[in-house]
Design an enzyme around this catalytic site. Structure first.
Site, short mmCIF file in Angstrom:
data_model
loop_
_atom_site.label_atom_id
_atom_site.label_comp_id
_atom_site.label_asym_id
_atom_site.label_seq_id
_atom_site.Cartn_x
_atom_site.Cartn_y
_atom_site.Cartn_z
CE LYS A 1 31.74 39.39 30.25
NZ LYS A 1 32.51 39.79 31.35
CD GLU B 1 32.25 42.69 33.33
OE1 GLU B 1 33.43 43.05 33.22
OE2 GLU B 1 31.89 41.50 33.19
CE LYS C 1 35.75 31.26 33.76
NZ LYS C 1 34.95 32.48 33.60
CD GLU D 1 35.08 38.87 27.95
OE1 GLU D 1 36.17 38.38 28.18
OE2 GLU D 1 34.25 39.14 28.85
CG ASN E 1 48.94 23.43 33.07
OD1 ASN E 1 49.03 22.89 31.98
ND2 ASN E 1 47.84 23.40 33.79
N GLY E 2 52.22 26.39 32.77
CA GLY E 2 53.07 27.46 33.30
C GLY E 2 54.29 27.67 32.44
CG HIS F 1 37.31 66.58 28.68
ND1 HIS F 1 37.57 67.94 28.76
CD2 HIS F 1 36.39 66.33 29.64
CE1 HIS F 1 36.86 68.46 29.75
NE2 HIS F 1 36.13 67.51 30.30
NE ARG G 1 42.52 25.34 32.82
CZ ARG G 1 42.84 25.78 34.02
NH1 ARG G 1 41.99 25.69 35.01
NH2 ARG G 1 44.03 26.32 34.25
CB CYS H 1 48.20 24.64 29.81
SG CYS H 1 49.19 25.54 28.63
CD1 TRP I 1 45.03 29.49 25.14
CD2 TRP I 1 46.80 30.53 26.02
NE1 TRP I 1 44.85 30.84 24.95
CE2 TRP I 1 45.92 31.51 25.48
CE3 TRP I 1 47.98 30.97 26.64
CZ2 TRP I 1 46.18 32.88 25.54
CZ3 TRP I 1 48.23 32.34 26.69
CH2 TRP I 1 47.34 33.27 26.14
C1 F6R Z 1 36.30 38.60 31.31
C2 F6R Z 1 37.02 37.74 32.23
C3 F6R Z 1 38.41 38.13 32.60
C4 F6R Z 1 38.67 37.77 34.08
C5 F6R Z 1 40.14 38.03 34.42
C6 F6R Z 1 40.43 37.73 35.87
O1 F6R Z 1 35.01 38.12 31.07
O2 F6R Z 1 36.53 36.73 32.66
O3 F6R Z 1 38.65 39.48 32.36
O4 F6R Z 1 37.83 38.54 34.88
O5 F6R Z 1 40.96 37.26 33.60
O6 F6R Z 1 40.17 36.38 36.16
P1 F6R Z 1 39.96 35.90 37.64
O7 F6R Z 1 38.71 36.54 38.16
O8 F6R Z 1 39.85 34.42 37.54
O9 F6R Z 1 41.16 36.36 38.43
#
Ligand code: F6R
Length: 606
Positions: free
Chosen positions: A483, A479, A601, A486, A101-102, A502, A27, A2, A75
């Site tokens: 990528k 990672e 985000k 997601e 928010n929250g 294994h 976001r 949000c 959201w």
């Molecule tokens: C993946 C991604 C998320 C963030 C995670 C932590 O591409 O962006 O996995 O890395 O939500 O977010 P931050 O770094 O903002 O604590």
């Protein structure tokens, strides 16, 4: 997740609120709304779906008159993402409009109490109770009603409030959820994210938990949790509006991938002065007595921590564990004053990471944050902080956030190894030289752009992908796999190459795509045998290796070559082709790259 915006000034509020909401779109959200105050009346327009729907419904804001207002992108947490549950929520008599928010944890009890007093609820949200609580406590004094309401709420939240009887006034409340005030000339703002403010002002005030701010066009009054008026300093945001816009790229993600050489340079270079690492304000004595390090974070930041673990252990010879923040906070961790906690977060607002940091601090740990957003909660909670100067990261999938975190972990490892007397002067100088070469190596990796776009066309139809590697290559595989899944929604599994046999090798069949990371030279021969094993079962292998590694062509179907690096820092250039690969596969498959489904985000709820 949000987003909140608020405006009080002399110009029409609605277009400014809509513009602010557009800046928060990245976001992640599923509905949006605005409320504007005019002549003792509050008008609300809200809708499911994108901000464009809201612009259409209000003719870009022109159908709403009034010079103060609040807006929200939602959201969904409590209740479906529909028009009724969208914010702002209004009290039964229309006196208050609220954006939030929250999560209000005790909302069910409060709702019950309000229902017994005759209040009715239209939505399933926890926010509507806030609007009606304000109404219950309002006897003409807006601040008093806000203070009384807030004293009844449990949870982590930020609020924006509008009252029909107080024209030109907006109220902001922060409790464990970010809220920033924007200080303008004859107009003031609030927002949950600085990107919504920079088009109007770079002068900001960071609210702390428990604080309430009352804003008009000409004034900002801030109160602490006991209602006492307080003074707070103004900070200057260094990000400019261009940094938060696409600048000709089709997607923010591609722009941010391309920005990595500059982001890494800005992060590393100012910290290396006359051949020495200078880490902001961390005192020399900080490592005295440290016997172990715990790195904690979520998602990609956690995977950056997985790289950091190898580098710090190798250079500092201190045991390092990496823990998911959402796990660490609940397993009664064994921590004392000899533990150094390193928290990593791009946003600085991730709820689980904040909670883990709080938990470990209470148990006596020293704390160091690696964080991108200046003034964020994590930056302020930790004892010390090292900022990654990546600039605003808008695409939901992190790229430059991650690589600058990994670069800072390398910098920190060399710094700490020197302070602890674990490396020679020669090695120290050599590693600093290698760190300074990273931006140009990353530039060469970024230049693989068109080659990777071509490879992505070839592999876009694969539906099961493995990422394998050993040691730091394995951390990069974690990672790389995230990528791909997601943003392209393709199932992929990262695995330590030595572990394949294994169990998961049972899944390898004709044409399974196995992306193999081969940049940790020390273990290259071992990884080569893992390639042979999957090839023998029919897999197609795409390898990422160092330039000049001709051997890889004997076994892999395709190879991507990144510049040869100091093995401890190899993760930084090595991840770039995987970011580009995920990007182009997602593009081939027509995915919404910057805003993948179900993702947000900044994950500000548990
Ligand atoms: C993946 C991604 C998320 C963030 C995670 C932590 O591409 O962006 O996995 O890395 O939500 O977010 P931050 O770094 O903002 O604590």
């Amino acid at each position: 997740m949000c987003g909140i915006v608020g405006f009080a000034g002399a110009q029409p509020a609605a277009p400014i609120l809509l513009d602010g909401l557009k800046k928060l779109e990245y976001r992640g959200y599923d509905s949006a709304g605005i409320a504007v105050q005019d002549g003792g009346l509050i008008s609300v327009v809200k809708t499911r779906g994108v901000i464009k729907n809201l612009c259409d419904k209000t003719d870009n804001g022109s159908t709403l008159s009034g010079t103060s207002g609040i807006g929200h992108t939602r959201w969904a947490t409590h209740g479906a993402p529909d028009d009724v549950n969208a914010h702002p929520h209004v009290s039964n008599d229309g006196m208050f409009a609220v954006v939030h928010n929250g999560i209000i944890e005790n909302f069910a009890v409060l709702k019950d109490e309000l229902e017994k007093k005759g209040y009715r609820f239209e939505s399933q949200t926890d926010t509507e109770i806030v609007a009606n609580l304000l109404d219950l406590y309002y006897k003409g004094d807006l601040l008093e009603a806000v203070m009384k309401t807030v004293s009844r709420l449990d949870g982590s939240y930020s609020l924006g409030v509008l009252c029909a009887e107080h024209p030109g006034k907006i109220v902001a409340v922060r409790e464990k959820s970010p809220l920033i005030l924007g200080v303008g000339v004859k107009e003031n703002y609030f927002a949950s994210d600085v990107t919504a403010l920079v088009a109007h002002t770079r002068n900001v005030i960071y609210l702390d938990d428990g604080e309430v701010a009352v804003l008009t066009a000409d004034s900002i009054d801030i109160y602490n949790a006991s209602g006492k008026k307080i003074e707070k300093s103004t900070s200057r945001v260094i990000w400019d509006i261009e940094a938060a816009e696409k600048g000709g790229y089709e997607h923010f993600m591609l722009k941010e991938i391309m920005e990595q050489p500059r982001a890494i340079l800005s992060t590393l270079e100012p910290r290396i002065k006359d051949g020495r690492i200078v880490l902001d304000d961390i005192p020399d004595s900080y490592f005295d007595g440290v016997q172990r390090i715990i790195i904690t974070a979520c998602g990609s930041a956690y995977y950056a921590g997985c790289v950091g673990r190898y580098v710090i252990e190798k250079l500092c010879r201190i045991p390092v564990t990496v823990e998911l923040a959402s796990e660490l906070r609940y397993h009664d961790p064994i921590i004392d004053e000899n533990t150094l906690l390193i928290v990593i977060s791009q946003s600085g607002e991730t709820a689980d990471t904040i909670a883990a940091l709080r938990e470990c601090k209470e148990r006596g740990a020293k704390s160091l944050a690696i964080v991108n957003v200046v003034g964020s909660t994590i930056a302020r909670l930790a004892d010390y902080r090292i900022y990654t100067w990546a600039g605003p990261e808008i695409a939901v999938a992190t790229t430059k956030g991650y690589t600058t975190q990994v670069a800072v972990l390398g910098l920190f490892a060399v710094f700490a190894a020197d302070k602890l007397g674990r490396i020679t002067k020669e090695r120290y100088a050599e590693l600093i030289g290698e760190l300074l070469k990273l931006p140009s190596k990353v530039q060469r990796a970024v230049d693989l752009n068109s080659h990777i776009s071509y490879l992505a066309k070839r592999y876009a139809s694969h539906r099961d992908v493995f990422f394998i590697g050993r040691n730091i290559d394995y951390a990069v595989a974690l990672e790389g796999s995230l990528k791909l899944k997601e943003i392209s929604y393709i199932f992929s599994e990262p695995y330590a190459a030595g572990e394949l046999k294994h169990g998961p090798i049972a899944l390898i069949e004709q044409d399974t795509l196995v992306i193999t990371l081969c940049c940790y030279d020390e273990l290259f021969e071992k990884t080569l045998s893992n390639i042979e094993q999957v090839k023998a079962r029919g897999a197609t292998v795409l390898a990422v290796a160092h330039e000049g590694n001709g051997k890889i062509f004997h076994v892999a179907d395709d190879a991507v070559f990144v510049p040869d690096s100091e093995p401890l820092f190899a993760a930084v250039p090595e991840i770039i082709p995987l970011q580009l690969f995920a990007y182009y596969i997602a593009k081939e498959n027509g995915c919404d790259i910057d805003k993948p489904k179900n993702l947000a985000k900044s994950v500000t709820v548990e």
